[in-house]
Design a protein around this motif. Sequence first.
Motif, PDB file in Angstrom:
ATOM      1  N   GLN A 141     -30.659  53.491  -2.839  1.00 59.27           N
ATOM      2  CA  GLN A 141     -30.208  52.119  -3.590  1.00 59.27           C
ATOM      3  C   GLN A 141     -28.857  51.172  -2.659  1.00 59.27           C
ATOM      4  O   GLN A 141     -27.647  50.068  -2.898  1.00 59.27           O
ATOM      5  N   ASN A 142     -28.926  51.716  -1.839  1.00 55.52           N
ATOM      6  CA  ASN A 142     -27.448  51.504  -0.872  1.00 55.52           C
ATOM      7  C   ASN A 142     -28.067  50.853   0.892  1.00 55.52           C
ATOM      8  O   ASN A 142     -27.759  50.819   1.718  1.00 55.52           O
ATOM      9  N   ASP A 143     -29.390  50.345   0.205  1.00 55.84           N
ATOM     10  CA  ASP A 143     -29.993  49.947   1.249  1.00 55.84           C
ATOM     11  C   ASP A 143     -29.455  48.060   1.675  1.00 55.84           C
ATOM     12  O   ASP A 143     -29.287  47.765   1.030  1.00 55.84           O
ATOM     13  N   VAL A 144     -29.761  48.344   3.150  1.00 56.91           N
ATOM     14  CA  VAL A 144     -28.597  46.845   3.886  1.00 56.91           C
ATOM     15  C   VAL A 144     -28.913  45.516   2.785  1.00 56.91           C
ATOM     16  O   VAL A 144     -28.566  44.846   1.998  1.00 56.91           O
ATOM     17  N   ILE A 184     -32.738  48.295  -9.387  1.00 60.09           N
ATOM     18  CA  ILE A 184     -31.530  47.585  -8.014  1.00 60.09           C
ATOM     19  C   ILE A 184     -31.682  46.741  -8.542  1.00 60.09           C
ATOM     20  O   ILE A 184     -30.548  45.766  -8.592  1.00 60.09           O
ATOM     21  N   ILE A 185     -33.100  45.700  -8.146  1.00 63.74           N
ATOM     22  CA  ILE A 185     -32.787  43.978  -8.117  1.00 63.74           C
ATOM     23  C   ILE A 185     -32.328  42.981  -9.904  1.00 63.74           C
ATOM     24  O   ILE A 185     -31.850  42.188  -9.552  1.00 63.74           O
ATOM     25  N   LYS A 214     -39.015  47.213   3.393  1.00 67.49           N
ATOM     26  CA  LYS A 214     -40.014  48.571   3.245  1.00 67.49           C
ATOM     27  C   LYS A 214     -41.147  48.943   4.006  1.00 67.49           C
ATOM     28  O   LYS A 214     -40.872  49.021   5.122  1.00 67.49           O
ATOM     29  N   PHE A 215     -41.969  47.596   4.628  1.00 63.50           N
ATOM     30  CA  PHE A 215     -43.497  47.891   5.025  1.00 63.50           C
ATOM     31  C   PHE A 215     -44.010  46.522   6.727  1.00 63.50           C
ATOM     32  O   PHE A 215     -44.435  46.285   6.800  1.00 63.50           O
ATOM     33  N   LYS A 216     -42.795  46.455   7.134  1.00 64.20           N
ATOM     34  CA  LYS A 216     -42.983  45.822   7.659  1.00 64.20           C
ATOM     35  C   LYS A 216     -43.367  45.589   9.023  1.00 64.20           C
ATOM     36  O   LYS A 216     -43.980  44.548   9.515  1.00 64.20           O
TER      37      LYS A 216
END
Length: 198
Positions: free
Chosen positions: A9-12, A122-123, A160-162
Amino acid sequence: MMINYSVDQNDVFFGKLRQLNFACSAGKSIDNKTAIQIDSWECAIRNIRSQEWEDFWCDRHNDFHEQIKELKSHEDQLEEIDETEIEAELQAILKSLDEDESEDEDEDESEWNLMIDAINSIIYPIIDEKINSLPLSLDQKNAICAEMKSVYLSAYLESKFKENVTDPFYTRSLEWYFKGHFPCGWEGNYPDGKLIIF
């Protein structure tokens, strides 16, 4: 390479969404030759409710699913994966991107479904906060909210899967959100053409 299903949840990515000043430039003139601008929320909402936009989104979702299949096939080279498991996960993607997503999941959710649930948890509050400030009817807010949820979820998955995403359509759409606009259509035959924004 195992797929990493964890969500922080703290992802940029989520931090940037929290700071986003939603629609602060909607209706303001743009100097950009890669997009077409419309002039009202009414036009934007009409666009996102159109059959053309729905068909366009289905095509983009299918493109994205093909990229995820490719990711799964790369993983399959290292580890045996049951075809029914892949199909179940792809169905979960379709279900999670559908605005009519059911919140009733079987107890035996796959890791993918758990990841999607974590992302959405989160979103969704971030989006609800952004939408509540708009001077629009509840029906209009609901239409915009469904659109934003789909874009934000898909853009996060692209991020996430870039390494496996060859066409980051949702990430490019999200860039317009960060510029204070609302993507709401496409003119032309994708990938040629232009995004329509408010």
